[in-house]
Design a protein around this motif. Structure first.
Motif, PDB file in Angstrom:
ATOM      1  N   ASP A  21       0.672  -1.168   0.031  1.00  0.00           N
ATOM      2  CA  ASP A  21      -0.167  -0.029  -0.307  1.00  0.00           C
ATOM      3  C   ASP A  21       1.076   1.344  -0.026  1.00  0.00           C
ATOM      4  OD1 ASP A  21      -2.345  -1.300  -0.327  1.00  0.00           O
ATOM      5  OD2 ASP A  21      -2.579  -0.863   1.898  1.00  0.00           O
ATOM      6  N   ARG A  22       2.489   1.256  -0.405  1.00  0.00           N
ATOM      7  CA  ARG A  22       2.647   2.521  -0.781  1.00  0.00           C
ATOM      8  C   ARG A  22       2.982   3.368  -1.371  1.00  0.00           C
ATOM      9  NH1 ARG A  22       6.461  -1.247   1.692  1.00  0.00           N
ATOM     10  NH2 ARG A  22       7.156  -2.308  -0.044  1.00  0.00           N
ATOM     11  N   ASP A  25       1.618   5.925  -0.370  1.00  0.00           N
ATOM     12  CA  ASP A  25       1.769   6.888   0.305  1.00  0.00           C
ATOM     13  C   ASP A  25       2.344   7.647  -0.819  1.00  0.00           C
ATOM     14  OD1 ASP A  25       3.129   8.266   2.721  1.00  0.00           O
ATOM     15  OD2 ASP A  25       3.014   5.645   3.753  1.00  0.00           O
ATOM     16  N   SER A  26       2.239   9.701   0.771  1.00  0.00           N
ATOM     17  CA  SER A  26       2.701  10.759   0.153  1.00  0.00           C
ATOM     18  C   SER A  26       3.988  10.983   0.236  1.00  0.00           C
ATOM     19  CB  SER A  26       1.503  11.444  -0.064  1.00  0.00           C
ATOM     20  OG  SER A  26       1.717  12.206   1.780  1.00  0.00           O
ATOM     21  N   ASN A  27       4.240  10.427   0.712  1.00  0.00           N
ATOM     22  CA  ASN A  27       5.839  10.366   1.763  1.00  0.00           C
ATOM     23  C   ASN A  27       6.892   9.623   1.163  1.00  0.00           C
ATOM     24  OD1 ASN A  27       5.144  12.046   3.794  1.00  0.00           O
ATOM     25  ND2 ASN A  27       4.154  10.790   5.064  1.00  0.00           N
ATOM     26  N   ILE A  41      -3.290   8.231  -4.874  1.00  0.00           N
ATOM     27  CA  ILE A  41      -4.380   8.262  -3.364  1.00  0.00           C
ATOM     28  C   ILE A  41      -5.669   9.094  -3.997  1.00  0.00           C
ATOM     29  CG2 ILE A  41      -3.978   9.898  -1.364  1.00  0.00           C
ATOM     30  CD1 ILE A  41      -0.978  10.038  -1.928  1.00  0.00           C
TER      31      ILE A  41
END
Length: 382
Positions: A21-22, A25-27, A41
């Protein structure tokens, strides 16, 4: 149980680094640009607001559990034949994320893959891609989704700027046969403006040997290089030593103006009046984030890539490199522009972002691709 709760969506991301699920992930992948994963996202938020869970493909249950699973692949072709055998999985869509000069093997495999996927999406069109596929291709139109909808005001307003910048990695196509690639032109441009001392270069890999993009039959630690009288595969560490003995002229020129890795594309672009924006390939419809990154930062892009770019982007919002046959001609034109001229380019780009012509490149338009696919594949009205 509602109708929506009997449906789940799974994304197979372009790299294993985005599994777990990365991909949402906005990071993650911040080195690729600010909020580069924002469109994915956004899709997740839109579908989950309608009661449809969205996860990366590694969370797809190994056995049927009463859920209709819709599978979307973003460039991965190693899983679809196995999943096609499952009655609980629908291969809803495949997205050709890379251009043919970067991933020729993927395009050769598309001829078979399109028999399994309900939809094939590409930034280009069927006719332009069929020579790389080796047969008829049914391809749906797609525009590169942007993470932002308007300019970065504080950066955009800056007027004290240096002359010219390029943000690119040190890459070339693995095989010289890809004659419509523009990696080589980037090298030529850097070499010319390095001689005049009027360009700053940012990106990864410029302190080492050039990285050859595309699949190969040897480990990634090897590169295919021309040696005196032959072409050989050589370990990158050995190649580094070799280039100290026999320097590569264009890399020597690049390193004179190399400023390191750009931690923020918008902050870096915002320091310059102009940016060289060359796509990886000359391919109809293939318009990536490069132009838009400049628009958001108030930097005037010098663009070379999609031959039909003005069908989508106003010609008064960027400088078309094709109008200047040589780099001295291009330099003379850039030097001739007044602050008023530059401001006009910037404002035209800002107006485009606020217009309806930008909508196809928005996150909302990207999300509609998936809501329509869900509606069609499970006969569900969202």
């Amino acid at each position: 149980m509602t109708q929506q709760s009997r449906v789940a969506v799974y994304f197979d991301p372009p790299s294993h680094h985005f599994l777990g699920d990365r991909f949402f992930d906005s990071n993650v992948a911040a080195h690729g640009g600010e909020q580069i994963l924002a469109p994915y996202i956004h899709v997740k938020r839109v579908l989950e607001a309608r009661g449809i869970p969205v996860r990366t493909a590694d969370y797809l249950p190994s056995t049927p559990d009463g859920i209709r699973n819709l599978y979307f692949s973003f460039g991965i072709l190693s899983n679809y034949e196995r999943l096609a055998k499952r009655k609980d999985v629908t291969l809803s869509g495949f997205f050709a994320m890379e251009c043919p000069s970067v991933d020729p093997k993927m395009y050769r495999e598309l001829n078979r893959a399109q028999q399994f996927f309900k939809r094939i999406f590409s930034w280009s069109d069927s006719q332009s891609l069929e020579p790389f596929v080796g047969g008829t291709l049914r391809c749906l139109p797609l525009h590169w989704p942007q993470s932002f909808e308007s300019v970065h005001q504080e950066i955009w307003r800056r007027t004290e700027r240096d002359f010219l910048v390029m943000i690119n990695g040190n890459k070339l196509p693995r095989y010289a046969s890809h004659c419509r690639e523009l990696y080589s032109e980037r090298m030529k441009a850097i070499e010319f403006f390095s001689r005049t001392g009027e360009i700053d270069l940012y990106g990864i890999g410029w302190d080492g040997p050039t990285f050859r993009v595309g699949p190969a039959f040897v480990p990634g630690t090897f590169e295919r290089v021309r040696m005196p009288g032959t072409v050989q595969w050589i370990n990158r560490r050995l190649l580094t030593y070799w280039q100290r003995v026999v320097p590569e002229p264009r890399l020597v020129a690049a390193r004179k103006v190399y400023k390191g890795f750009s931690k923020s594309k918008s902050e870096t672009l915002g320091k310059y009046k102009f940016a060289l924006c060359f796509e990886n390939s000359i391919l109809k419809g293939w318009i990536t984030e490069k132009l838009f990154d400049c628009f958001f930062a108030g930097t005037v892009p010098v663009y070379w890539g999609a031959p039909d770019v003005t069908d989508y982007i106003p010609e008064n919002a960027f400088i078309d490199k094709r109008r200047y046959l040589t780099y001295p001609e291009l330099r003379d034109y850039l030097k001739s522009l007044t602050e008023k001229d530059i401001k006009s380019y910037k404002e035209n780009a800002r107006d485009f972002l606020a217009s309806g012509k930008f909508k196809p490149f928005s996150k909302e338009s990207f999300a509609r691709i998936f809501t329509r696919a869900v509606e069609e594949d499970v006969d569900l009205r969202l």
